[in-house]
Structure formats: C-alpha cells, structure tokens
Design an enzyme around this catalytic site. Structure first.
Site, short mmCIF file in Angstrom:
data_model
loop_
_atom_site.label_atom_id
_atom_site.label_comp_id
_atom_site.label_asym_id
_atom_site.label_seq_id
_atom_site.Cartn_x
_atom_site.Cartn_y
_atom_site.Cartn_z
N GLU A 169 0.83 -1.19 0.06
CA GLU A 169 -0.05 -0.04 0.00
C GLU A 169 0.80 1.26 -0.03
O GLU A 169 0.68 2.11 0.77
CB GLU A 169 -0.91 0.01 1.17
CG GLU A 169 -1.92 -1.19 1.07
CD GLU A 169 -2.80 -1.01 2.25
OE1 GLU A 169 -4.08 -1.58 2.15
OE2 GLU A 169 -2.60 -0.85 3.23
N HIS A 409 -15.73 -9.90 6.41
CA HIS A 409 -15.03 -10.73 7.43
C HIS A 409 -13.78 -10.08 7.52
O HIS A 409 -12.97 -10.32 6.69
CB HIS A 409 -14.89 -12.14 6.64
CG HIS A 409 -16.08 -12.92 6.89
ND1 HIS A 409 -16.12 -14.08 6.26
CD2 HIS A 409 -17.24 -12.83 7.56
CE1 HIS A 409 -17.28 -14.77 6.03
NE2 HIS A 409 -18.07 -13.94 7.08
N GLU A 410 -13.58 -9.41 8.63
CA GLU A 410 -12.23 -8.73 8.97
C GLU A 410 -11.59 -9.91 10.06
O GLU A 410 -12.02 -10.03 10.70
CB GLU A 410 -12.35 -7.29 9.69
CG GLU A 410 -10.92 -7.04 10.24
CD GLU A 410 -9.74 -7.03 9.26
OE1 GLU A 410 -8.82 -7.85 9.47
OE2 GLU A 410 -9.86 -6.14 8.34
N HIS A 478 -9.01 -8.35 0.75
CA HIS A 478 -8.13 -6.94 0.98
C HIS A 478 -6.97 -7.53 2.12
O HIS A 478 -7.15 -8.42 2.65
CB HIS A 478 -9.03 -5.86 1.78
CG HIS A 478 -9.70 -5.29 0.66
ND1 HIS A 478 -10.09 -3.86 0.64
CD2 HIS A 478 -10.68 -5.57 -0.26
CE1 HIS A 478 -10.78 -3.42 -0.22
NE2 HIS A 478 -11.37 -4.49 -0.80
N GLU A 479 -5.86 -6.64 1.77
CA GLU A 479 -4.59 -6.83 2.57
C GLU A 479 -4.22 -8.27 2.29
O GLU A 479 -3.51 -9.09 3.22
CB GLU A 479 -4.81 -6.82 4.14
CG GLU A 479 -5.25 -5.28 4.51
CD GLU A 479 -6.56 -4.92 4.67
OE1 GLU A 479 -6.77 -3.99 4.32
OE2 GLU A 479 -7.41 -5.96 4.96
N GLU A 497 -7.82 -6.09 -3.09
CA GLU A 497 -7.08 -5.07 -2.81
C GLU A 497 -5.70 -5.01 -3.38
O GLU A 497 -5.20 -4.74 -4.34
CB GLU A 497 -7.22 -4.43 -1.57
CG GLU A 497 -6.97 -2.91 -1.37
CD GLU A 497 -6.97 -2.68 0.31
OE1 GLU A 497 -7.34 -1.35 0.55
OE2 GLU A 497 -6.65 -3.52 0.98
N GLU A 503 -9.15 4.90 -0.30
CA GLU A 503 -9.33 5.30 1.20
C GLU A 503 -8.18 5.88 1.61
O GLU A 503 -8.26 6.79 2.79
CB GLU A 503 -9.53 3.83 1.99
CG GLU A 503 -8.51 2.89 2.26
CD GLU A 503 -8.49 2.05 1.24
OE1 GLU A 503 -7.45 1.03 1.62
OE2 GLU A 503 -8.74 2.21 0.16
#
Length: 700
Positions: A169, A409-410, A478-479, A497, A503
C-alpha cells in the site's frame, strides 16, 4: 509418418535456433545455456538486441545443496501452443494463448539431483519456471533461496515501491534504477504495518522504460504453494535478484516432488499499450476448475464504509474506551456506530433506487473495540452481530428491494481463527443469501512471525477462494498478496485490494495524481482491483473544516477510473447524500458495465496517462476512460472502434474549463452528441483529471 516428422522438425526449426527460443512473432527470444562449470544462465532479446543480459538461475536448498552449478543437460523438449479460452469475467470475451516452449532437463553431477527449467516465449515477453520432477519416491525439501537474476542493460526509468513483506500500500516512486533506495520513501504514509527488511529491495511487478524507448516489466504468475517474490536491487550494475518472503523461522518454501515454482515473467515492447493490455499473467495460470460458473456474476455496490474513513461513524459499537466492557459482553453504545439496521436500510434504499446489485456493511459484528494493534487471536467469530444490527430484518428488507448483501469478514490477521470459523461463517452467508464476501487481514499475522507474503499466507488466500467456490460464494480479499492470475483458475476470486486504494486519500498524504496511471502497468496485470472509486466530495474539509486531506483527482477522473481500472466488482464509494447532489455525473457510474466483450488501449504511458475503450459484453455500447497525472493533457481520439455505418449517442463527462485536482476538483461538464466511427474527439484533461464517455448505439 516420415512426412509428419519432417513437418514437425520444420515447425520446430522456426521456433528454435540452437539454444534460443523465439516467440511466434520472432521479435522476442530467450537464450539458455550452461557455462563451462555447469551454471544455468539465460538472456532475453527483443528485436535482436539484449534486454536482459546473461543472468544466473538456480535454487538453494536448506540442506546446503546449490542447484545452480555442475549441471548437464540430459534432454530437451519443445512445443508450440496456440489456443483461445474464455474467461468467466474479464476485459475481453476471448483470450489468445500463443507461445513457443522449450524445457531443459538437467541433472547435477555429484548429487544426481534433477531439475527442469521451462521457458515460454510469447509475443509480449518471456516466462520461465523451475520444476522438480518425481522419481522413484517422493522427495521432501526446503528452499532457502531462489537465485534467479535479472541483469538489465542500462539505467532505466523505474516505477517501484519498497519490498515490504506485509504491504503493497505504497505510492509509487518514479526514479532511475540507480536511484532506487527505500530511504527515499516517505514513511508517514498511513500504512499501519510495515515490514521493510532491506534498503535496496522492491516489489514486483516492476515497470521500467529504457532510454531507447523499450518498456520492460518483471513480474510472476501462478503463485501457488510458494512465497511472493520480491527483488533485491544492485544499483551499481543494474541487477535484480529474486528474494522470497520467509516464514517465521526463515525458511522460504516447503515442497515435495513433483512440484513447480511460479513463473518468472519479463514483458517487453516498444509500445506501452502492449504491456498494459497483456494477458500473459492469466495465460500462465491453470484453467478454470469450477464446472458450474452460472453463479459468478459481476457486482456494482454501495456500502457502509467510506463514512468510517471520513470520521462520520465508526466500525466499533462501544468505542475503544469501553474495551473492557466489550470483553465482558457488556457493551455501552458510543452513538457513532455505522452498521445499524436503520442505516443499512438507507443504503439498501439507495441501491434499489439506482439499480445497484449489492450493499456492503462493515462493522456489523462484535469485536471491533480493542483488537487493532493488540495481536489478539480470537477477536471475531464472524457470526454474532452487534445489538443494533438485526441480521434477519436486514435480510428481509434487502430481499424485498431486490438487493443483495455483501458480507464482511475482517480477520484481524488471525488466520487460524478465521479458518476455524470459516465453514460456519459461510453457512451464515448462505442462510441469509449473501453471494459475496469482502475479507480483510489488517495487522500482523497470527500465527505470530508470519508475513502476508509468505508461503503459508499464499496457501491460506488460495484455500479461502477454493472453499468459497465449493459453497458458490464470491471473494474480494483485502490486505492479501497481490494477485498473479489465480482468478483464471478460481474465477470466484473476482477481486482483491493488494495495493494503495482510494481510502488513503481520506486520512493520509493520499495517492498522488500519477498513482492511477501506474497501477494498470503493475498491480492490475495480475487481477482485478477493488480500488473503490467514485468519490465526488473530493476534499475532506466538508466533514471537518480542519482537515487538509483530499482525493487527488478531479471528479471527472473518478468517473474515468471505472473504465481504466478493470474490475467486475466496482463500488460507488461515496456517501449516498453526496451522490444526490451530483445525480447527472452519477449517471455514468450507474451506466458503466463491469464485464466486457473487448478492450482497446488507445494511449498509454506509465506515470503519465491512459486512454482505454471497452465494449459491453451484453450490448453494442462502448465506454471510454481517459486519465492523466498531475499535468493537463489534450489529445485527439479517433472513434474507429465503433461499428461502421452505425450512429451512437456519446455522453461525455469531462473536466470543467478551470478544473484542477487541487484547486477546483469538482468542476465538470456533460455534453451529448451523435458520433460515428469517422468522428474524431478532442479530449482536454485537467491537471489530475480525466474524461469518461458512454457510446450508446442508436436505432438507425
């Protein structure tokens, strides 16, 4: 039989000369040889000239064996392939996979270990990988290092980000190769977790341009059961060496025979459009393994997400000051929780009114109060909603409006915890008819000491995609590791992502205007990105007068991103009330498709500009996106992609005459006119600006 054999030999003589392997066009060639000491080396030629000088190949095993010298060639094998396949979702309906291949079967003197190196020559570049053959019994081994080199021919312009094992990122740096140095990277950049272990290490894909106008891209494809490859940089002799992400004890990969490494890829062309349009990475992956793909559909969505980033609401229900109460399940509401039943209904209403497929809700489930930064293992169960989010009521309301819900779902980086709960979490999704999930892996990975880019995490991300496919569920991760074409094999893994997304503009130094002109040459080569475009209220001061942060584009460029940054999953990321103020511009987001018959890159220069047109898979309509960096730009576009003899209504969404990404970002104009394939349009892009156009076929 003799005639067939003679024909085969004639064909093979056209693709090889000695130890050289040529692409079908003959423009690209790869040369392989063993030195006098049995070292395997290769070089890559373009138009007869070296673009990769003789570079070493090899693998170092943990037991001390160096698979990099003392080899003899015991056999070789060549073949030519020309096939066409159809992606389930994509930039085009059909993809041609044409290449010439040569495999070299090596045996090492002394150890008698065997190694196969396979090369493929495509018209747009070269790919190669190592293969470990099965012999009389299974051989288990540990890779300590991969010794692959890429020796460049000069001090190329390079677009790079640091070789960080946990994050991609970063905003891109644009320097000469000799100037690569992670000490130059601004570390106050909003990235929560950084794992940069070397001053001179970068990530792939690495995009470059030589002083002679040759574009080069070094990447990898089909990363399966193997760590992500980073690149160690020697700025003195313009050399890159593969660097594999280690696990917690320093090992790189645990393998057994037979097995293969990912493909190492080198794309090359004098035309930047060939790089950005290449499907080389997808072609190097295994074909689709999902028999019934009828449930895999593109999705355009809105969601409770941006309002947290701009500070209007929070993911947590009780606030961090009530963390202890959260542990005791005695939650005291803070009053700022975003994922409430009523707020979700508001987004559902907006989605239904404007024809969106789905609504994402982040922060719906218990556990958000105190996990971040604490390296907790059992934060979420992915089942239990907060008291103000009624799953049943939300489900019934969404169904009554014809809107699908997207699960969130984090995982908090707690991989074991997620895998333990995964089947129950998927059962909950199916019970409430959620067709897709967005997963997150914020923070340090548990088991402790692992990196996001290590072999264990690569296997985890692929495992989740496979289990989601078993349950006919779509995955947006993501991540995660950056994609390397695995969506060909599991097309339900339809977005991720794995790069610096939109963001970051809400609460950090943001993404510079050139950022979106580089991503298609790098991150997007391996798979679709959930970039979350469509921010109309550019400056964050609208939420807090003290805020200086802003999205570093014009509003018109935010529209163009829906075309220039391919994804079958696209979010209209801004708040519903913000779109209500700009409904005329919002119309383009409503109209733009997500799945395409054909895509043509009309102009492209990494770090500067991109213009692409795409044809809707389900109609005769075309859509154009053009973006530029911090500099304004004027260009003429010939509409010869339109069907001859047909008329189209062109609706042009462009920057206003005084638009500027920083000074006047929301200035835009909309114009409609009738065009044909003979029409030439002059596009004027503001600094950090863009143009979006829809071409609707008219009934003649």
């Amino acid at each position: 039989m003799k005639i067939v054999s003679l024909l085969f030999l004639c064909i093979m003589s056209q693709i090889t000369f000695g130890q050289e392997l040529f692409s079908p066009s003959k423009k690209v060639a790869v040369r392989f040889e063993l030195t006098s000491s049995g070292e395997p080396i290769y070089s890559v030629l373009y138009e007869g000239k070296e673009v990769i000088k003789p570079s070493k190949l090899g693998i170092l095993l943990k037991d001390g064996t160096r698979l990099s010298k003392d080899f003899n060639t015991i056999d070789s094998q060549i073949k030519a392939v020309d096939e066409t396949w159809s992606p389930v979702l994509g930039e085009q309906s059909n993809i041609r996979n044409q290449y010439n291949e040569k495999s070299f079967f090596l045996v090492q003197k002394g150890s008698n270990k065997k190694l196969t190196i396979v090369f493929r020559a495509y018209n747009e570049g070269v790919a190669f990988r190592y293969e470990f053959p099965f012999e009389k019994q299974v051989d288990y081994f540990v890779i300590s290092d991969e010794l692959t080199q890429f020796k460049l021919t000069g001090d190329h312009k390079t677009f790079w980000i640091p070789g960080d094992y946990d994050s991609q990122e970063y905003p891109y740096m644009e320097t000469l190769f000799s100037e690569i140095d992670n000490n130059k990277v601004v570390m106050d950049n909003g990235i929560a977790l950084k794992s940069i272990k070397s001053r001179f290490r970068v990530q792939s894909p690495l995009m470059m341009k030589s002083t002679k106008g040759v574009y080069l891209n070094i990447f990898e494809a089909a990363v399966v059961n193997y760590p992500v490859m980073h690149l160690d940089v020697d700025t003195s002799d313009f050399t890159l060496v593969s660097n594999l992400t280690p696990n917690a004890i320093g090992d790189k990969a645990y393998l057994r025979t037979p097995s293969v490494t990912p493909w190492r890829t080198i794309m090359v062309s004098r035309d930047a459009r060939d790089i950005v349009a290449s499907k080389l990475i997808y072609n190097l992956n295994e074909p689709n393994r999902i028999e019934d793909v009828s449930w895999i559909k593109p999705m355009k969505y809105v969601g409770i997400w941006w309002e947290m980033h701009v500070g209007k609401s929070t993911w947590d229900y009780a606030g961090s000051q009530n963390a202890q109460n959260a542990q005791n399940q005695d939650l005291i509401p803070s009053g700022k929780h975003g994922a409430t039943t009523e707020n979700t209904k508001r987004y559902i209403d907006f989605a239904a009114t404007h024809g969106f497929d789905g609504v994402l809700v982040e922060g719906w489930n218990v556990g958000w109060e105190d996990w971040f930064g604490n390296w907790k293992e059992d934060v979420f169960d992915f089942l239990t909603p907060y008291p103000d989010f009624d799953l049943d009521e939300v489900t019934k309301y969404a169904q009554s409006k014809g809107v699908k819900m997207i699960m969130h779902h984090e995982t908090s980086g707690s991989v074991g915890n997620y895998e333990r709960h995964l089947d129950r979490a998927m059962d909950l999704m199916k019970k409430h008819q959620y067709p897709a999930v967005k997963t997150g892996y914020v923070g340090r990975i548990i088991p402790r000491g692992e990196y996001h880019d290590g072999q264990a995490m690569v296997n985890h991300f692929n495992f989740v995609a496979q289990r989601m496919a078993d349950n006919k569920l779509l995955l947006n991760s993501h991540e995660s590791t950056r994609p390397t074409g695995y969506s060909r094999t599991y097309p339900n893994f339809f977005a991720s992502e794995a790069a610096r997304g939109n963001e970051f503009n809400a609460w950090s130094n943001g993404n510079p205007p050139m950022h979106e002109t580089i991503l298609p040459f790098t991150r997007l080569l391996g798979g679709a990105m959930d970039y979350t475009p469509g921010i109309f209220e550019i400056k964050m001061s609208i939420y807090d007068a003290s805020k200086k942060e802003q999205v570093q584009t014009t509003l018109a460029k935010q529209l163009a991103l829906y075309v220039t940054m391919y994804s079958p999953l696209q979010m209209a990321a801004d708040l519903p009330e913000n779109y209500e103020r700009y409904l005329d511009a919002f119309q383009f987001i409503k109209d733009v498709p997500l799945d395409w018959q054909e895509s043509r890159y009309l102009e492209a220069e990494p770090g500067d500009y991109i213009t692409v047109v795409r044809k809707d898979k389900n109609s005769e309509n075309w859509f154009l996106g053009a973006i530029t960096d911090e500099h304004s730009r004027t260009t003429d576009i010939q509409l010869d992609f339109l069907t001859p003899g047909k008329k189209y209504k062109a609706t042009i969404y462009r920057d206003g005459k005084k638009a500027h990404w920083k000074e006047n970002p929301k200035s835009y104009e909309i114009q409609s006119l009738t065009v044909s394939h003979k029409t030439k349009l002059k596009l004027k892009l503001a600094n950090g600006g863009g143009t979006a156009i829809s071409f609707e076929l008219l009934n003649n």
